[in-house]
Scaffold this motif. Structure first.
Motif, short mmCIF file in Angstrom:
data_model
loop_
_atom_site.label_atom_id
_atom_site.label_comp_id
_atom_site.label_asym_id
_atom_site.label_seq_id
_atom_site.Cartn_x
_atom_site.Cartn_y
_atom_site.Cartn_z
N LEU A 198 27.79 13.27 72.74
CA LEU A 198 29.10 13.43 72.57
C LEU A 198 29.76 14.01 71.61
N ILE A 199 29.26 14.81 70.88
CA ILE A 199 29.77 16.44 70.17
C ILE A 199 28.60 17.11 70.19
N ARG A 200 29.21 18.91 71.03
CA ARG A 200 28.03 19.82 71.10
C ARG A 200 28.88 21.49 70.36
N LEU A 204 28.59 -1.54 68.88
CA LEU A 204 27.59 -0.46 67.65
C LEU A 204 27.33 0.50 67.72
N LEU A 205 27.05 1.06 68.89
CA LEU A 205 27.14 2.64 69.15
C LEU A 205 27.83 3.40 69.04
N ARG A 206 29.70 2.90 69.43
CA ARG A 206 30.88 3.36 69.30
C ARG A 206 31.50 3.43 68.01
N LEU A 207 30.61 2.36 67.17
CA LEU A 207 30.89 2.34 65.85
C LEU A 207 29.94 3.27 64.98
N ALA A 208 28.52 3.36 65.29
CA ALA A 208 28.45 4.38 64.54
C ALA A 208 28.39 5.80 64.95
N ALA A 209 28.77 6.38 66.33
CA ALA A 209 29.35 7.75 66.63
C ALA A 209 30.47 7.99 65.89
N ALA A 210 31.19 7.02 66.13
CA ALA A 210 32.59 6.93 65.04
C ALA A 210 32.65 7.20 63.82
N ALA A 211 32.12 6.45 63.30
CA ALA A 211 31.71 6.90 61.27
C ALA A 211 30.96 8.49 61.42
N ALA A 212 29.74 8.66 62.49
CA ALA A 212 29.70 9.77 62.46
C ALA A 212 30.34 11.43 62.34
N GLU A 213 31.45 11.09 63.48
CA GLU A 213 31.95 12.49 63.52
C GLU A 213 33.12 12.75 63.07
N GLU A 214 33.30 11.77 62.03
CA GLU A 214 34.37 11.80 61.15
C GLU A 214 33.84 12.80 59.57
N VAL A 215 32.76 13.03 60.15
CA VAL A 215 31.89 13.55 58.28
C VAL A 215 31.34 14.53 59.51
N LYS A 216 31.54 15.22 60.60
CA LYS A 216 32.05 16.72 61.19
C LYS A 216 30.16 17.25 61.91
N PRO A 217 29.61 16.01 62.60
CA PRO A 217 28.12 16.46 62.59
C PRO A 217 27.36 18.01 63.66
N SER A 251 26.30 18.25 66.31
CA SER A 251 25.79 17.44 67.47
C SER A 251 25.53 16.79 67.40
N LEU A 252 26.28 15.02 68.48
CA LEU A 252 25.88 13.79 68.40
C LEU A 252 25.09 13.55 70.04
N VAL A 253 23.89 12.45 70.20
CA VAL A 253 23.91 12.78 71.44
C VAL A 253 23.19 11.15 71.60
N GLY A 304 29.54 20.88 67.01
CA GLY A 304 30.93 20.63 65.87
C GLY A 304 32.19 20.14 66.73
N SER A 305 32.28 20.12 67.88
CA SER A 305 33.28 19.78 69.00
C SER A 305 32.89 18.56 70.39
N SER A 306 33.79 17.67 69.95
CA SER A 306 33.55 16.05 70.94
C SER A 306 33.54 17.33 72.60
N VAL A 307 32.85 16.45 73.56
CA VAL A 307 32.43 17.03 74.92
C VAL A 307 33.39 15.63 75.72
N LEU A 308 33.64 14.74 75.24
CA LEU A 308 34.72 13.26 75.16
C LEU A 308 35.67 13.79 75.36
N SER A 309 36.75 14.42 74.96
CA SER A 309 37.71 14.66 74.65
C SER A 309 38.49 15.95 75.73
N GLY A 310 38.20 16.05 76.33
CA GLY A 310 38.65 16.99 77.46
C GLY A 310 38.64 16.74 78.62
#
Length: 138
Positions: free
Chosen positions: A128-130, A22-35, A37-39, A132-138
């Motif tokens: 997860l996002i800081r 549920l957390l992964r699905l919600a975070a992925a959905a939020a990320e699609e709309v470019k927040p 930050s996401l914590v 506007g950029s993903s902190v997980l992809s790097g």
């Protein structure tokens, strides 16, 4: 998120989706709309009414509404039932309650004012996002 990259769904005997999915699905959905930050705050053992907060901040009220709608739509596709939805008239703070996961969507000013991360400072925190950029992809 492409269909082939969606998380595998895991459900218990009562057909409830597991919290991590549920957390992964919600975070992925939020990320699609470019927040902005996401914590994720892990509240297990610290809180009696939920296990996790997902805190999303946006640059505008309109984008906050779009993120909320995208999360609700994505979770509805997976037959995840929302228990409660709440927002003020201006939609500066939208709360989506999925029982074990509560999602808070704020405009930046409101997020700073209520400071849930400070209030729950003892909770393990994962950005997860800081800015506007993903902190997980790097």
């Amino acid at each position: 998120m492409s269909l082939d990259k969606r998380p595998m769904l895991s459900r218990d005997a009562r057909e409830r989706i597991d919290t991590d999915t549920l957390l992964r699905l919600a975070a992925a959905a939020a990320e699609e709309v470019k927040p902005i930050s996401l914590v994720h705050l892990d509240l297990r053992g610290l809180c009696s009414f939920t296990d996790h907060f997902l805190i999303v901040s946006t640059p505008s009220i309109r984008q906050g509404r779009a993120i909320a709608e995208r999360i609700e739509e994505r979770l509805r596709e997976e037959r995840v039932r929302i228990f409660h939805r709440e927002d003020d008239k201006e939609a500066r703070w939208i709360l989506l309650d999925y029982s074990d996961v509560i999602i808070h969507i704020f405009d930046e000013e409101t997020r700073l004012y209520y400071d849930l991360e400070g209030l729950w400072a003892d909770a393990p925190k994962r950005e997860l996002i800081r800015h506007g950029s993903s902190v997980l992809s790097g």
